[in-house]
Scaffold this active site. Structure first.
Site, PDB file in Angstrom:
ATOM      1  N   GLU A 427       0.824  -1.218   0.000  1.00  0.00           N
ATOM      2  CA  GLU A 427       0.000   0.000   0.000  1.00  0.00           C
ATOM      3  C   GLU A 427       0.854   1.262   0.000  1.00  0.00           C
ATOM      4  OE1 GLU A 427      -2.777  -0.794  -0.767  1.00  0.00           O
ATOM      5  OE2 GLU A 427      -2.872  -2.832  -0.022  1.00  0.00           O
ATOM      6  N   GLY A 428       1.993   1.198  -0.667  1.00  0.00           N
ATOM      7  CA  GLY A 428       2.934   2.307  -0.708  1.00  0.00           C
ATOM      8  C   GLY A 428       3.953   2.139   0.393  1.00  0.00           C
TER       9      GLY A 428
END
Length: 567
Positions: A427-428
């Site tokens: 998610e980054g």
């Protein structure tokens, strides 16, 4: 080891730090009273302690596997998922129009945290569905929402997110997956995606994939990307799963941890998909899901940290070693007690940040206020990065508390670290979160950051009459954070910001943690007050070195050539 939900700390943070009373006082969340919240969290605690926690070791020792193209999940996971779905926990904050409870995100995040403590491998599946639900609520057509949302919210169907490809990780714009119009309003999706969490299972009727792909006229880079909903089985006229779509699980990844969670390589071979949002607007739609997931992933890190802490405390209370006083257990040794205190104090700080962030999201939803929206946006990367770093650091310290036994798999201490390690990546990555913080989130000239720092300073000043030493320490740290924020805002070279992004985020989180611990010193139990003193006087001072790092800029870092580093 049995897991016990940390409801006392949660109650304190709801009442004295996250502002839950203000959330419940809004028209939007008027039914989510403090008493209602207490009942919901108590029921969720029982689910996590009694049903999900026994699956923690099972998922590790009996991993998900692919047999003849069919994903087989660990024994008991189907029953665990069914308990989550039938309890309505997937749709806690979803729109009641489609079967959701419409509760504050704050409560959903607490429940997600407790599920992550109990068994992260199974919690990851519902988290993906929750993100997809939010994306469809905001961006899908009325027809798509009416068909898919009730099924996702009930848990009959599950959802995934498909971004990454072998050549396109954080650089999503490099993706090659294609979408060709079929001429009937649908699209043929062709390409391969990797790292797809819960890409398939053997207990839901359908698996619904949100897939990023490029239309024939899509320009290179992220501006040419569109988003498509691609179900495993195409719904028939009665909205039941019909014929099998042209997609398959190629393989499951062999991972460091989270063995119970099937992470798939997916192949789309002209699969039928439906456009979500406008053409070439895929990134905006996908970021709705990703921002939901980022706050959710923060809860995963904190949840694992809480479980690892409880595991380590239990071992330290029981293990006899050396000549420590009192009980003779290793918790009597100063260094072991230091490690446990650091673990507990950091978990409290990370949980506070998680709930402050969730509270801002709820207030933005309830009021439509741009200021609350800006605060939520500012806090999201901090919550994600610090929450997951906390999971890793606390799980690692938990192994250290166990000593040699922590390195032995049978104790279960190592599993926490193996499972949680990926949360700082997906998610980054946390580095990307930090660059987002010093980049996009300071483009307002630092207005949202200064507003939060002002609030910390105001509350610290008010606390000086009761806790002068602790209040002054938090106030001084906040002022140093303000000065460094001013320095970052004044930079014209983005590399000056990026070089210090990670230490800046960490320092911001430490100051926010100090603010929460100061509230505990004022209003908490004697144990919470003593822990607050430990954090503020021993852990908060690290902010000064981190912010000094930030103000050095990029010149000396970039002066180190690749050859210098490789030498």
């Amino acid at each position: 080891m049995p897991y016990r939900a940390p409801l006392d700390d949660v109650r304190f943070l709801l009442d004295h730090v996250s502002g839950y009373g203000s959330i419940a006082a809004t028209d939007r969340f008027a039914e989510a009273s403090r008493e209602t919240a207490e009942a919901i969290l108590g029921e969720a605690a029982r689910l996590c302690q009694d049903v999900l926690n026994p699956l923690q070791r099972v998922g590790d020792t009996d991993p998900a596997r692919l047999e003849n193209g069919i994903v087989r999940t660990p024994k008991g996971f189907a029953d665990g998922y069914r308990a989550i779905a039938e309890g309505g926990w997937i749709g806690m904050s979803a729109d009641p129009e489609f079967g959701g409870m419409g509760l504050p995100v704050t409560l959903a995040m607490i429940v997600n945290e407790m599920m992550s403590s109990a068994c992260l491998a199974i919690q990851l599946g519902p988290l993906m569905s929750q993100g997809q639900i939010e994306a469809l609520e905001h961006h899908a057509s009325d027809e798509i929402r009416a068909l898919y949302l009730p099924k996702l919210i009930s848990g009959e169907w599950s959802g995934t997110m498909n971004l990454t490809e072998p050549q396109a990780g954080s650089d999503v714009g490099a993706l090659r997956t294609r979408a060709e119009p079929n001429g009937d309003g649908t699209y043929a999706i062709t390409g391969q995606k990797i790292y797809i969490s819960w890409g398939d299972n053997d207990f839901t009727e359908n698996v619904c994939h949100l897939v990023l792909a490029r239309l024939p006229d899509g320009v290179p880079g992220t501006k040419g990307i569109s988003l498509f909903l691609v179900p495993k089985r195409i719904p028939d006229a009665e909205s039941n799963p019909g014929e099998r779509n042209a997609l398959r699980v190629v393989s499951l990844e062999h991972k460091m941890g989270l063995h119970g969670s099937p992470t798939a390589v997916m192949s789309y071979e002209g699969a039928t998909g439906w456009l979500i949002g406008p053409e070439h607007g895929g990134m905006a739609a996908m970021f709705t899901m990703m921002n939901n997931a980022r706050v959710g992933v923060a809860t995963q890190g904190i949840g694992v940290a809480e479980a690892a802490l409880q595991h380590a405390v239990a071992y330290a209370m029981d293990r006899k070693q050396g000549r420590a006083g009192g009980s003779g257990a290793i918790i009597e040794h100063a260094d072991v007690r230091r490690m446990l205190a650091e673990m507990k104090a950091q978990v409290f700080a990370a949980r506070a940040i998680e709930l402050i962030c969730a509270g801002a999201i709820d207030m933005a939803t309830a009021t439509g206020s741009a200021d609350w929206d800006a605060r939520a946006a500012l806090l999201t990367p901090i919550a994600k990065a610090f929450g997951t770093d906390t999971g890793i650091e606390v799980a690692s310290l938990g192994i250290q508390v166990h000593g040699g036994m922590g390195f032995i798999e049978e104790t279960g201490a190592a599993q926490y670290l193996r499972d949680v390690r990926v949360t700082a990546i997906y998610e980054g990555t946390n580095g990307i979160q930090a660059m987002d913080l010093v980049g996009r989130k300071l483009r307002d000239g630092g207005e949202a950051a200064y507003a939060l720092i002002d609030e910390i300073c105001t509350r610290s000043e008010a606390a000086r009459s009761r806790e002068p030493e602790l209040a002054n320490a938090v106030w001084n740290a906040a002022e140093t954070l303000r000065e460094t924020t001013e320095w970052l805002v004044s930079r014209t070279d983005p590399e000056d910001r990026n070089a210090g992004a990670v230490p800046y985020l960490r320092a911001f989180a430490l100051v926010l943690g100090g603010w929460a611990h100061l509230a505990a010193a004022l209003h908490g139990t004697p144990a919470q007050a003593r822990l607050a003193r430990f954090y503020i006087l021993r852990m908060l001072p690290a902010h000064a070195g981190l912010l000094a790092h930030v103000r050095e800029g990029a010149a000396d870092l970039l002066a180190l050539s690749p050859e210098d580093i490789a030498a």
